[in-house]
Design a protein around this motif. Structure first.
Motif, PDB file in Angstrom:
ATOM      1  N   TRP A  34       1.127  -0.932  -0.177  1.00 54.15           N
ATOM      2  CA  TRP A  34       0.479  -0.272   0.186  1.00 54.15           C
ATOM      3  C   TRP A  34       0.975   1.105   0.110  1.00 54.15           C
ATOM      4  O   TRP A  34       1.925   1.642   0.699  1.00 54.15           O
ATOM      5  CB  TRP A  34      -1.013   0.493   1.248  1.00 54.15           C
ATOM      6  N   TYR A  35       0.561   2.324  -0.961  1.00 50.64           N
ATOM      7  CA  TYR A  35       1.072   3.610  -0.563  1.00 50.64           C
ATOM      8  C   TYR A  35      -0.048   4.466  -0.958  1.00 50.64           C
ATOM      9  O   TYR A  35      -0.844   4.768  -1.358  1.00 50.64           O
ATOM     10  CB  TYR A  35       1.834   3.931  -1.501  1.00 50.64           C
ATOM     11  N   ARG A  36       0.213   6.094  -0.417  1.00 47.75           N
ATOM     12  CA  ARG A  36      -0.301   7.066  -0.379  1.00 47.75           C
ATOM     13  C   ARG A  36       0.390   7.919  -1.469  1.00 47.75           C
ATOM     14  O   ARG A  36       1.123   7.751  -1.388  1.00 47.75           O
ATOM     15  CB  ARG A  36      -0.802   6.974   1.180  1.00 47.75           C
ATOM     16  N   GLN A  37      -1.115   8.747  -1.453  1.00 52.31           N
ATOM     17  CA  GLN A  37      -0.263  10.196  -1.922  1.00 52.31           C
ATOM     18  C   GLN A  37      -1.121  11.355  -1.981  1.00 52.31           C
ATOM     19  O   GLN A  37      -2.191  11.289  -2.861  1.00 52.31           O
ATOM     20  CB  GLN A  37      -0.420  10.081  -3.682  1.00 52.31           C
ATOM     21  N   ILE A  38      -0.960  11.600  -1.475  1.00 50.95           N
ATOM     22  CA  ILE A  38      -1.103  13.358  -1.099  1.00 50.95           C
ATOM     23  C   ILE A  38      -1.449  14.186  -2.251  1.00 50.95           C
ATOM     24  O   ILE A  38      -0.426  14.160  -1.952  1.00 50.95           O
ATOM     25  CB  ILE A  38      -0.709  13.943   0.571  1.00 50.95           C
ATOM     26  N   GLU A  44       3.946   7.965  -1.416  1.00 55.09           N
ATOM     27  CA  GLU A  44       4.486   8.042  -0.099  1.00 55.09           C
ATOM     28  C   GLU A  44       4.785   5.888   0.541  1.00 55.09           C
ATOM     29  O   GLU A  44       3.032   5.467   0.890  1.00 55.09           O
ATOM     30  CB  GLU A  44       4.596   8.232   1.090  1.00 55.09           C
ATOM     31  N   PHE A  45       5.317   5.206   0.617  1.00 54.17           N
ATOM     32  CA  PHE A  45       4.894   4.386   1.508  1.00 54.17           C
ATOM     33  C   PHE A  45       4.767   4.054   2.812  1.00 54.17           C
ATOM     34  O   PHE A  45       5.124   4.034   3.847  1.00 54.17           O
ATOM     35  CB  PHE A  45       6.717   3.234   1.069  1.00 54.17           C
ATOM     36  N   LEU A  46       3.270   2.325   2.745  1.00 53.25           N
ATOM     37  CA  LEU A  46       3.363   3.037   3.680  1.00 53.25           C
ATOM     38  C   LEU A  46       3.166   1.389   4.503  1.00 53.25           C
ATOM     39  O   LEU A  46       3.903   1.044   5.575  1.00 53.25           O
ATOM     40  CB  LEU A  46       1.078   2.358   3.450  1.00 53.25           C
ATOM     41  N   MET A  89      -4.769  10.404  -2.172  1.00 54.10           N
ATOM     42  CA  MET A  89      -4.936   8.578  -3.064  1.00 54.10           C
ATOM     43  C   MET A  89      -3.830   7.523  -2.386  1.00 54.10           C
ATOM     44  O   MET A  89      -2.778   6.786  -1.846  1.00 54.10           O
ATOM     45  CB  MET A  89      -4.308   8.951  -3.888  1.00 54.10           C
ATOM     46  N   TYR A  90      -5.152   6.448  -2.146  1.00 52.77           N
ATOM     47  CA  TYR A  90      -4.492   5.183  -2.392  1.00 52.77           C
ATOM     48  C   TYR A  90      -4.594   4.150  -2.239  1.00 52.77           C
ATOM     49  O   TYR A  90      -5.169   3.958  -3.731  1.00 52.77           O
ATOM     50  CB  TYR A  90      -5.462   4.685  -0.769  1.00 52.77           C
ATOM     51  N   PHE A  91      -3.291   3.856  -3.074  1.00 50.49           N
ATOM     52  CA  PHE A  91      -2.646   2.692  -3.979  1.00 50.49           C
ATOM     53  C   PHE A  91      -2.397   1.316  -3.772  1.00 50.49           C
ATOM     54  O   PHE A  91      -1.102   1.518  -2.309  1.00 50.49           O
ATOM     55  CB  PHE A  91      -1.164   3.209  -5.111  1.00 50.49           C
TER      56      PHE A  91
END
Lengths: 117, 116
Positions: A34-38, A44-46, A89-91
């Motif tokens: 899981w990654y997120r992108q504000i 950013e790696f989660l 955004m969560y990838f």
């Protein structure tokens, strides 16, 4: 061509509520991420996940976050009590292996846009 | 800690022309991978090209090629014969090839506009 899918595509929630973001990785892949992108910021790696356990997590991935592979196909990210700053955004991504070669490549889902009000 | 720097926040190119996007990175590791991902307005993250650090030959994928300079820690992306559909955000990413540590470390991205 196999692809990673994510649901929902958009989620709006109230601060303090729990959300579950769902992902279906590519079927023969073994590593999940899981990654997120504000908005306007870098990706950013989660967390990474292999063999039913977390391989690595970032400092962002605190006790409010958890991941699970409840069955043979889904991979979920739960945020227990959402904060305004969780809006992003969560990838989800998956890769076949971690042993080198083409199997290392991470393939991404279309993302879930989370808005916390 | 590894870092990835993309020094061009925005670029533009005329359709059919060639454009090069820059990326530099910092690492003390010797064995790693580098990637370029494309994020169009739909915000889907799409793999463009990958490079293994141990390979001297630059990777190519159709109109996309890289210039990988390991000593300089530079990994630029060249897009030839630019098309309107290439308009997107382009991210450079680094992945260490050691142990089970497989996270991607990302640059801030370069927004590319292809003009008709």
């Amino acid at each position: 061509e196999p692809e990673v899918t994510q649901t929902p595509s958009h989620q709006v929630t109230q601060m303090g509520q729990e959300v579950i973001l769902r992902c279906v990785p590519i079927s023969n892949h073994l590593y999940f991420y899981w990654y997120r992108q504000i908005l306007g910021q870098k990706v950013e790696f989660l967390v990474s996940f292999y063999n039913n356990e977390i391989s690595e997590k970032s400092e962002i991935f605190d006790d409010q976050f958890s991941v699970e592979r409840p069955d043979g196909s889904n991979f979920t990210l739960k945020i227990r009590s959402t904060k305004l700053e969780d809006s992003a955004m969560y990838f989800c991504a998956s890769s076949e292996t971690s042993g080198g070669g083409q199997g290392e490549t991470q393939y991404f889902g279309p993302g879930t846009r989370l808005l916390v009000l | 800690a590894q870092t990835v720097t993309q020094s061009q926040p925005e670029m533009s190119v005329q359709e059919a022309e060639t454009v090069t996007l820059s990326c530099t990175y910092d690492t003390s590791e010797n064995n790693y991978y580098l990637f370029w991902y494309k994020q169009p307005p739909s915000r889907q993250m799409i793999l463009v090209i990958r490079q293994e650090a141990y390979k001297q030959q630059n990777a190519t994928e159709n109109r996309f090629s890289v210039n990988f300079q390991k000593a300089a820690k530079s990994f630029s992306l060249k897009i030839s014969d630019s098309q309107l559909g290439d308009t997107a955000m382009y991210f450079c990413a680094f992945m260490n090839n050691a142990g089970n540590n497989r996270k991607l470390i990302w640059g801030l991205g370069t927004s590319l506009a292809v003009n008709p």
